[in-house]
Every structure is written in C-alpha cells, then in structure tokens.
Design a protein around this motif. Sequence first.
Motif, PDB file in Angstrom:
ATOM      1  N   ARG A   1      -0.627   7.883 -42.030  1.00 30.97           N
ATOM      2  CA  ARG A   1       0.255   7.941 -43.199  1.00 30.97           C
ATOM      3  C   ARG A   1       1.673   8.331 -42.833  1.00 30.97           C
ATOM      4  O   ARG A   1       2.588   8.130 -43.605  1.00 30.97           O
ATOM      5  CB  ARG A   1      -0.271   8.974 -44.197  1.00 30.97           C
ATOM      6  N   CYS A   2       1.831   8.925 -41.666  1.00 29.37           N
ATOM      7  CA  CYS A   2       3.126   9.504 -41.311  1.00 29.37           C
ATOM      8  C   CYS A   2       3.996   8.568 -40.473  1.00 29.37           C
ATOM      9  O   CYS A   2       5.085   8.953 -40.060  1.00 29.37           O
ATOM     10  CB  CYS A   2       2.913  10.816 -40.554  1.00 29.37           C
ATOM     11  N   GLY A   3       3.510   7.371 -40.200  1.00 26.32           N
ATOM     12  CA  GLY A   3       4.297   6.435 -39.407  1.00 26.32           C
ATOM     13  C   GLY A   3       4.362   6.787 -37.930  1.00 26.32           C
ATOM     14  O   GLY A   3       5.275   6.388 -37.228  1.00 26.32           O
ATOM     15  N   GLY A   4       3.380   7.530 -37.458  1.00 22.82           N
ATOM     16  CA  GLY A   4       3.320   7.863 -36.035  1.00 22.82           C
ATOM     17  C   GLY A   4       4.156   9.058 -35.640  1.00 22.82           C
ATOM     18  O   GLY A   4       4.629   9.141 -34.510  1.00 22.82           O
TER      19      GLY A   4
ATOM     20  N   PRO B   1       2.464   0.572 -19.365  1.00 16.41           N
ATOM     21  CA  PRO B   1       2.334   2.021 -19.235  1.00 16.41           C
ATOM     22  C   PRO B   1       3.319   2.695 -20.193  1.00 16.41           C
ATOM     23  O   PRO B   1       4.452   2.256 -20.341  1.00 16.41           O
ATOM     24  CB  PRO B   1       2.709   2.296 -17.775  1.00 16.41           C
ATOM     25  N   GLY B   2       2.869   3.755 -20.858  1.00 22.09           N
ATOM     26  CA  GLY B   2       3.717   4.472 -21.794  1.00 22.09           C
ATOM     27  C   GLY B   2       3.553   4.024 -23.236  1.00 22.09           C
ATOM     28  O   GLY B   2       4.128   4.614 -24.141  1.00 22.09           O
ATOM     29  N   THR B   3       2.740   2.991 -23.461  1.00 19.13           N
ATOM     30  CA  THR B   3       2.455   2.535 -24.819  1.00 19.13           C
ATOM     31  C   THR B   3       1.549   3.547 -25.500  1.00 19.13           C
ATOM     32  O   THR B   3       0.589   4.017 -24.894  1.00 19.13           O
ATOM     33  CB  THR B   3       1.758   1.153 -24.789  1.00 19.13           C
ATOM     34  N   THR B   4       1.831   3.888 -26.744  1.00 22.30           N
ATOM     35  CA  THR B   4       0.963   4.826 -27.447  1.00 22.30           C
ATOM     36  C   THR B   4      -0.375   4.160 -27.749  1.00 22.30           C
ATOM     37  O   THR B   4      -0.464   2.929 -27.867  1.00 22.30           O
ATOM     38  CB  THR B   4       1.576   5.323 -28.770  1.00 22.30           C
ATOM     39  N   VAL B   5      -1.397   4.969 -27.895  1.00 17.09           N
ATOM     40  CA  VAL B   5      -2.719   4.465 -28.251  1.00 17.09           C
ATOM     41  C   VAL B   5      -2.650   3.769 -29.608  1.00 17.09           C
ATOM     42  O   VAL B   5      -3.281   2.727 -29.816  1.00 17.09           O
ATOM     43  CB  VAL B   5      -3.762   5.604 -28.257  1.00 17.09           C
TER      44      VAL B   5
ATOM     45  N   ARG C   1      -7.315  13.613 -29.310  1.00 15.93           N
ATOM     46  CA  ARG C   1      -5.884  13.326 -29.165  1.00 15.93           C
ATOM     47  C   ARG C   1      -5.393  12.604 -30.406  1.00 15.93           C
ATOM     48  O   ARG C   1      -6.176  12.024 -31.148  1.00 15.93           O
ATOM     49  CB  ARG C   1      -5.636  12.428 -27.941  1.00 15.93           C
ATOM     50  N   LEU C   2      -4.080  12.627 -30.609  1.00 14.49           N
ATOM     51  CA  LEU C   2      -3.461  11.858 -31.680  1.00 14.49           C
ATOM     52  C   LEU C   2      -3.022  10.526 -31.103  1.00 14.49           C
ATOM     53  O   LEU C   2      -2.263  10.476 -30.132  1.00 14.49           O
ATOM     54  CB  LEU C   2      -2.254  12.602 -32.264  1.00 14.49           C
ATOM     55  N   ALA C   3      -3.503   9.443 -31.693  1.00 16.28           N
ATOM     56  CA  ALA C   3      -3.190   8.102 -31.180  1.00 16.28           C
ATOM     57  C   ALA C   3      -1.693   7.825 -31.215  1.00 16.28           C
ATOM     58  O   ALA C   3      -1.178   7.072 -30.391  1.00 16.28           O
ATOM     59  CB  ALA C   3      -3.948   7.050 -31.980  1.00 16.28           C
ATOM     60  N   CYS C   4      -0.982   8.453 -32.149  1.00 13.96           N
ATOM     61  CA  CYS C   4       0.457   8.210 -32.261  1.00 13.96           C
ATOM     62  C   CYS C   4       1.260   8.928 -31.180  1.00 13.96           C
ATOM     63  O   CYS C   4       2.423   8.603 -30.952  1.00 13.96           O
ATOM     64  CB  CYS C   4       0.959   8.603 -33.650  1.00 13.96           C
ATOM     65  N   GLN C   5       0.650   9.896 -30.508  1.00 13.58           N
ATOM     66  CA  GLN C   5       1.357  10.691 -29.499  1.00 13.58           C
ATOM     67  C   GLN C   5       0.881  10.418 -28.078  1.00 13.58           C
ATOM     68  O   GLN C   5       1.675  10.464 -27.139  1.00 13.58           O
ATOM     69  CB  GLN C   5       1.191  12.184 -29.799  1.00 13.58           C
TER      70      GLN C   5
ATOM     71  N   SER D   1       1.706  16.223 -26.226  1.00 16.70           N
ATOM     72  CA  SER D   1       3.055  16.604 -26.637  1.00 16.70           C
ATOM     73  C   SER D   1       2.999  17.966 -27.317  1.00 16.70           C
ATOM     74  O   SER D   1       1.930  18.452 -27.680  1.00 16.70           O
ATOM     75  CB  SER D   1       3.622  15.560 -27.612  1.00 16.70           C
ATOM     76  N   GLU D   2       4.160  18.570 -27.504  1.00 17.03           N
ATOM     77  CA  GLU D   2       4.217  19.861 -28.196  1.00 17.03           C
ATOM     78  C   GLU D   2       3.670  19.716 -29.612  1.00 17.03           C
ATOM     79  O   GLU D   2       2.959  20.589 -30.102  1.00 17.03           O
ATOM     80  CB  GLU D   2       5.666  20.382 -28.231  1.00 17.03           C
ATOM     81  N   ALA D   3       3.969  18.598 -30.270  1.00 16.60           N
ATOM     82  CA  ALA D   3       3.459  18.356 -31.625  1.00 16.60           C
ATOM     83  C   ALA D   3       1.931  18.308 -31.626  1.00 16.60           C
ATOM     84  O   ALA D   3       1.290  18.874 -32.515  1.00 16.60           O
ATOM     85  CB  ALA D   3       4.025  17.055 -32.180  1.00 16.60           C
ATOM     86  N   GLU D   4       1.351  17.647 -30.618  1.00 16.53           N
ATOM     87  CA  GLU D   4      -0.118  17.597 -30.524  1.00 16.53           C
ATOM     88  C   GLU D   4      -0.695  18.991 -30.303  1.00 16.53           C
ATOM     89  O   GLU D   4      -1.704  19.349 -30.903  1.00 16.53           O
ATOM     90  CB  GLU D   4      -0.555  16.700 -29.361  1.00 16.53           C
TER      91      GLU D   4
END
Length: 116
Positions: free
Chosen positions: A36-39, A18-22, A78-82, A62-65
């Motif tokens: 390209r941004c390294g997540g 649990p808590g692992t990013t996509v 959704r963003l897989a990195c977030q 997240s706020e970034a999303e």
Amino acid sequence: MGERITFLPSGKTVQVRPGTTVLRASSEARIRIATRCGGNAGCLMCKVQVDPEQAVALSPPSEAERRKLGPLLEQGVRLACQAKVCGEVAVQLPEDPLKAAIRKQLERQRDEEELW
C-alpha cells in the motif's frame, strides 16, 4: 549477467539485474506482492521469507527494515520493497488470505468425510 530469484510456492523464476528489489523482481515475474505504501517500508504488507542460508543473496537489511521488522529479521523475514537481490535466491511468499481460508475449509470437509 543477472541474478536469479525464485518465488515459492509457485516455483516461478526470473532473472534480474543485481540490486533489483524483490518487489520489482516479483513484478517482472508477474507475481503480485501486496503493498500500500508504494515500496517505502511503510505498510509491512510485502513481507517475504528467505531461508537463513540464502540470506547473503539479498542486501543487508535497511535501517527501515530493522526498525519495522525487529526480531523477525532473525527468522528470515524481509520486506520485498527493501531487500535487493545480490545472488541466486528463493523467497517464500505468504499465502493469500482468501486462498488460505478456502484451503482450510476444504481440509475440514475432507476430515469430516473421513469420519464417515
């Protein structure tokens, strides 16, 4: 115990903590999600789609999303990195652009053959 995430259209499933990013889960499943941004939510290349009914199986945006995706969040993007896995979930990956172009060309050829 871990959480199961299924990647569509391949149907490949992997169990993660649990808590692992996509994005990390995709790496564990040996499925490539471009970034390209390294997540860091900078490039927007890692967009995935989740069914609104399964949205609770991912962490809240997240706020970034929120800043980057805006109204797309309401459509299940959704963003897989977030996005972090919090329950059993299936995510739809976008079709590879090259594969999409080939598929469209094959469909056109098939349609033209049907005319004859």
